[in-house]
Design a protein around this motif. Structure first.
Motif, PDB file in Angstrom:
ATOM      1  N   LEU A   1       0.831  -1.210   0.000  1.00 35.45           N
ATOM      2  CA  LEU A   1       0.000   0.000   0.000  1.00 35.45           C
ATOM      3  C   LEU A   1       0.864   1.258   0.000  1.00 35.45           C
ATOM      4  O   LEU A   1       0.503   2.273  -0.618  1.00 35.45           O
ATOM      5  N   TYR A   2       2.012   1.178   0.677  1.00 33.88           N
ATOM      6  CA  TYR A   2       2.923   2.332   0.648  1.00 33.88           C
ATOM      7  C   TYR A   2       3.473   2.542  -0.758  1.00 33.88           C
ATOM      8  O   TYR A   2       3.533   3.678  -1.256  1.00 33.88           O
ATOM      9  N   VAL A   3       3.869   1.449  -1.409  1.00 32.21           N
ATOM     10  CA  VAL A   3       4.389   1.545  -2.775  1.00 32.21           C
ATOM     11  C   VAL A   3       3.325   2.113  -3.713  1.00 32.21           C
ATOM     12  O   VAL A   3       3.614   2.912  -4.611  1.00 32.21           O
ATOM     13  N   MET A   4       2.059   1.729  -3.486  1.00 33.16           N
ATOM     14  CA  MET A   4       0.958   2.183  -4.333  1.00 33.16           C
ATOM     15  C   MET A   4       0.443   3.570  -3.951  1.00 33.16           C
ATOM     16  O   MET A   4      -0.405   4.132  -4.650  1.00 33.16           O
ATOM     17  N   ASP A   5       0.933   4.108  -2.847  1.00 31.68           N
ATOM     18  CA  ASP A   5       0.515   5.430  -2.392  1.00 31.68           C
ATOM     19  C   ASP A   5       0.845   6.463  -3.467  1.00 31.68           C
ATOM     20  O   ASP A   5       2.012   6.668  -3.812  1.00 31.68           O
ATOM     21  N   GLY A   6      -0.183   7.095  -4.010  1.00 37.60           N
ATOM     22  CA  GLY A   6       0.011   8.021  -5.117  1.00 37.60           C
ATOM     23  C   GLY A   6       0.372   9.429  -4.725  1.00 37.60           C
ATOM     24  O   GLY A   6       0.494  10.299  -5.584  1.00 37.60           O
ATOM     25  N   ASN A   7       0.545   9.681  -3.428  1.00 36.40           N
ATOM     26  CA  ASN A   7       0.898  11.025  -2.980  1.00 36.40           C
ATOM     27  C   ASN A   7       2.337  11.342  -3.397  1.00 36.40           C
ATOM     28  O   ASN A   7       3.256  10.579  -3.117  1.00 36.40           O
ATOM     29  N   ASN A   8       2.537  12.474  -4.074  1.00 39.85           N
ATOM     30  CA  ASN A   8       3.888  12.860  -4.495  1.00 39.85           C
ATOM     31  C   ASN A   8       4.818  13.064  -3.308  1.00 39.85           C
ATOM     32  O   ASN A   8       6.043  12.956  -3.439  1.00 39.85           O
ATOM     33  N   ASN A   9       4.251  13.381  -2.160  1.00 40.59           N
ATOM     34  CA  ASN A   9       5.034  13.558  -0.932  1.00 40.59           C
ATOM     35  C   ASN A   9       4.788  12.396   0.032  1.00 40.59           C
ATOM     36  O   ASN A   9       4.690  12.581   1.238  1.00 40.59           O
ATOM     37  N   LYS A  10       4.699  11.187  -0.534  1.00 38.23           N
ATOM     38  CA  LYS A  10       4.307  10.051   0.299  1.00 38.23           C
ATOM     39  C   LYS A  10       5.331   9.719   1.386  1.00 38.23           C
ATOM     40  O   LYS A  10       4.991   9.018   2.350  1.00 38.23           O
ATOM     41  N   LYS A  11       6.556  10.231   1.253  1.00 38.69           N
ATOM     42  CA  LYS A  11       7.542   9.976   2.300  1.00 38.69           C
ATOM     43  C   LYS A  11       7.092  10.569   3.637  1.00 38.69           C
ATOM     44  O   LYS A  11       7.527  10.119   4.694  1.00 38.69           O
ATOM     45  N   GLU A  12       6.225  11.589   3.563  1.00 35.43           N
ATOM     46  CA  GLU A  12       5.675  12.153   4.792  1.00 35.43           C
ATOM     47  C   GLU A  12       4.812  11.128   5.526  1.00 35.43           C
ATOM     48  O   GLU A  12       4.666  11.183   6.751  1.00 35.43           O
ATOM     49  N   ASN A  13       4.232  10.187   4.774  1.00 34.02           N
ATOM     50  CA  ASN A  13       3.387   9.158   5.376  1.00 34.02           C
ATOM     51  C   ASN A  13       4.159   7.902   5.774  1.00 34.02           C
ATOM     52  O   ASN A  13       3.578   6.983   6.353  1.00 34.02           O
ATOM     53  N   LEU A  14       5.458   7.867   5.450  1.00 32.04           N
ATOM     54  CA  LEU A  14       6.245   6.665   5.728  1.00 32.04           C
ATOM     55  C   LEU A  14       6.202   6.240   7.197  1.00 32.04           C
ATOM     56  O   LEU A  14       6.056   5.037   7.475  1.00 32.04           O
ATOM     57  N   PRO A  15       6.329   7.168   8.172  1.00 34.93           N
ATOM     58  CA  PRO A  15       6.263   6.737   9.573  1.00 34.93           C
ATOM     59  C   PRO A  15       4.952   6.014   9.918  1.00 34.93           C
ATOM     60  O   PRO A  15       4.954   5.067  10.711  1.00 34.93           O
ATOM     61  N   THR A  16       3.850   6.455   9.294  1.00 31.48           N
ATOM     62  CA  THR A  16       2.559   5.806   9.539  1.00 31.48           C
ATOM     63  C   THR A  16       2.557   4.376   9.021  1.00 31.48           C
ATOM     64  O   THR A  16       2.123   3.440   9.711  1.00 31.48           O
ATOM     65  N   TYR A  17       3.060   4.184   7.818  1.00 27.49           N
ATOM     66  CA  TYR A  17       3.136   2.833   7.242  1.00 27.49           C
ATOM     67  C   TYR A  17       4.081   1.951   8.052  1.00 27.49           C
ATOM     68  O   TYR A  17       3.784   0.770   8.297  1.00 27.49           O
TER      69      TYR A  17
ATOM     70  N   LEU B   1      -5.159  -1.804   8.758  1.00 21.95           N
ATOM     71  CA  LEU B   1      -4.746  -1.446   7.399  1.00 21.95           C
ATOM     72  C   LEU B   1      -5.683  -0.401   6.794  1.00 21.95           C
ATOM     73  O   LEU B   1      -5.247   0.470   6.030  1.00 21.95           O
ATOM     74  N   ALA B   2      -6.969  -0.488   7.123  1.00 20.84           N
ATOM     75  CA  ALA B   2      -7.945   0.458   6.568  1.00 20.84           C
ATOM     76  C   ALA B   2      -7.723   1.879   7.067  1.00 20.84           C
ATOM     77  O   ALA B   2      -8.279   2.831   6.507  1.00 20.84           O
ATOM     78  N   SER B   3      -6.890   2.028   8.107  1.00 15.18           N
ATOM     79  CA  SER B   3      -6.608   3.375   8.631  1.00 15.18           C
ATOM     80  C   SER B   3      -5.430   4.042   7.938  1.00 15.18           C
ATOM     81  O   SER B   3      -5.113   5.194   8.220  1.00 15.18           O
ATOM     82  N   LEU B   4      -4.775   3.333   7.018  1.00 17.31           N
ATOM     83  CA  LEU B   4      -3.594   3.880   6.348  1.00 17.31           C
ATOM     84  C   LEU B   4      -3.962   5.011   5.381  1.00 17.31           C
ATOM     85  O   LEU B   4      -5.073   5.037   4.839  1.00 17.31           O
TER      86      LEU B   4
ATOM     87  N   ILE C   1       6.616  -2.520  28.287  1.00 19.76           N
ATOM     88  CA  ILE C   1       7.317  -1.630  27.349  1.00 19.76           C
ATOM     89  C   ILE C   1       6.579  -1.593  26.013  1.00 19.76           C
ATOM     90  O   ILE C   1       6.345  -0.518  25.442  1.00 19.76           O
ATOM     91  N   PHE C   2       6.198  -2.770  25.517  1.00 16.97           N
ATOM     92  CA  PHE C   2       5.504  -2.841  24.231  1.00 16.97           C
ATOM     93  C   PHE C   2       4.156  -2.125  24.292  1.00 16.97           C
ATOM     94  O   PHE C   2       3.778  -1.409  23.363  1.00 16.97           O
ATOM     95  N   SER C   3       3.422  -2.305  25.401  1.00 19.51           N
ATOM     96  CA  SER C   3       2.120  -1.653  25.525  1.00 19.51           C
ATOM     97  C   SER C   3       2.275  -0.135  25.580  1.00 19.51           C
ATOM     98  O   SER C   3       1.451   0.605  25.037  1.00 19.51           O
ATOM     99  N   PHE C   4       3.350   0.338  26.213  1.00 24.09           N
ATOM    100  CA  PHE C   4       3.617   1.777  26.255  1.00 24.09           C
ATOM    101  C   PHE C   4       3.865   2.320  24.846  1.00 24.09           C
ATOM    102  O   PHE C   4       3.290   3.341  24.446  1.00 24.09           O
ATOM    103  N   VAL C   5       4.723   1.616  24.080  1.00 24.43           N
ATOM    104  CA  VAL C   5       5.039   2.048  22.712  1.00 24.43           C
ATOM    105  C   VAL C   5       3.786   2.017  21.838  1.00 24.43           C
ATOM    106  O   VAL C   5       3.524   2.943  21.067  1.00 24.43           O
ATOM    107  N   LEU C   6       2.992   0.955  21.977  1.00 21.94           N
ATOM    108  CA  LEU C   6       1.768   0.827  21.187  1.00 21.94           C
ATOM    109  C   LEU C   6       0.800   1.956  21.499  1.00 21.94           C
ATOM    110  O   LEU C   6       0.174   2.532  20.597  1.00 21.94           O
ATOM    111  N   SER C   7       0.693   2.315  22.773  1.00 24.38           N
ATOM    112  CA  SER C   7      -0.197   3.405  23.166  1.00 24.38           C
ATOM    113  C   SER C   7       0.276   4.736  22.603  1.00 24.38           C
ATOM    114  O   SER C   7      -0.533   5.556  22.147  1.00 24.38           O
ATOM    115  N   VAL C   8       1.587   4.958  22.626  1.00 24.24           N
ATOM    116  CA  VAL C   8       2.132   6.194  22.055  1.00 24.24           C
ATOM    117  C   VAL C   8       1.751   6.306  20.577  1.00 24.24           C
ATOM    118  O   VAL C   8       1.340   7.379  20.108  1.00 24.24           O
ATOM    119  N   ILE C   9       1.861   5.184  19.851  1.00 23.30           N
ATOM    120  CA  ILE C   9       1.525   5.183  18.424  1.00 23.30           C
ATOM    121  C   ILE C   9       0.050   5.514  18.212  1.00 23.30           C
ATOM    122  O   ILE C   9      -0.303   6.378  17.406  1.00 23.30           O
TER     123      ILE C   9
END
Length: 282
Positions: free
Chosen positions: A91-107, A266-269, A153-161
């Motif tokens: 889905l990241y590869v197919m992302d048609g946004n010219n500035n899709k690198k801005e969305n890379l952290p989300t993916y 995935l539907a939130s991407l 630790i994992f639950s803390f990181v997941l919550s931050v995300i």
């Protein structure tokens, strides 16, 4: 609040179900409700042994998974999660946004969540590491303490995300909420006495956190479609707690939770909501 419910009916229903899910889970871990779960999961398995009388049976506390149930719902969930992680990459590869690198952290964050979830399932059925759960085991105190530390630790990181996605970035309150979330996970999971429910406790408590965030957030990632999908995956979670032996285990067990939950994630991407992509494909 009434207007919020009317504006976001799917997220409102998902939030209600998520609270019910957490309450039921608490009743299970405290022993008020009985269950047929192994390490907190509804485990399906295909019998591959030599005893004809055991054909059609499933893993139990006594039999565990290996050697007779090498093909099981933990392995299936791991395979599904690896595939869905690859879907996030596609889905990241197919992302048609010219500035899709801005969305890379989300993916990357989405792929990380799905893959780590799958690796946890692999861990529960693997036999190559020093710690072997084999779908069910009674862990010693040292392993239990290590498990709580790692998953806090994992639950803390997941919550931050999740919170940063919902409210537009990482702020001081994000860390406060995430720290409180990790404490809640630890308290709920500790009700089992031997760390048996630490993994599912993490996922159970993620539901109220995600759904209430979706209810209150104006971020496009928390769309009505994602809300509807969270209704489905939360309902599957409740089904796992209440009717594993009677129903869910017969059709694959916990793997259905992974499928429905990670489709919702995935539907939130951005691929599904970024205006730059929609305008380009219109």
């Amino acid at each position: 609040m009434l207007s919020l419910i009317q504006q976001k009916p799917a997220w409102s229903l998902a939030s209600l179900l998520s609270i019910i899910y957490a309450v039921i889970f608490g009743l299970v871990t405290s022993g008020v409700l009985t269950d047929s779960l192994l390490f907190g999961f509804c485990v399906w398995g295909k019998y591959e042994g030599d005893d004809p009388s055991k054909v059609g049976t499933f893993p139990s506390q006594d039999s565990q998974c290996k050697p007779d149930f090498s093909v099981n719902s933990h392995l299936a969930a791991f395979v599904v999660d690896v595939i869905l992680t690859l879907v996030a990459a596609v889905l990241y590869v197919m992302d048609g946004n010219n500035n899709k690198k801005e969305n890379l952290p989300t993916y990357l964050a989405t792929g990380f969540i799905i893959l780590v979830h799958g690796l946890l399932h692999w861990f529960l059925t693997q036999d190559v590491l020093g710690i072997e759960i084999n779908c069910y085991t009674v862990v010693d105190d040292k392993t239990e303490e290590l498990g709580y530390l790692l998953f806090n630790i994992f639950s803390f990181v997941l919550s931050v995300i999740i919170v940063s996605f919902g409210f537009g970035g990482i702020r001081a309150i994000t860390f406060v909420i995430s720290f409180a979330f990790a404490l809640i996970v630890s308290q709920i999971a500790s009700g089992s006495g031997n760390g048996e429910y630490i993994l599912p406790a993490l996922f159970v408590v993620v539901h109220p956190l995600s759904c209430i965030t979706g209810l209150l957030s104006d971020q496009p990632a928390f769309s009505p479609l994602v809300g509807k999908l969270f209704v489905v995956c939360t309902a599957v979670g409740i089904l796992e707690l209440l009717s594993c032996e009677e129903f869910l285990r017969n059709i694959g067990g916990h793997v259905w939770y992974d499928i429905t939950l990670h489709i919702a994630v995935l539907a939130s991407l951005p691929y599904f909501w970024d205006p730059a992509i929609k305008n380009k494909t219109a």
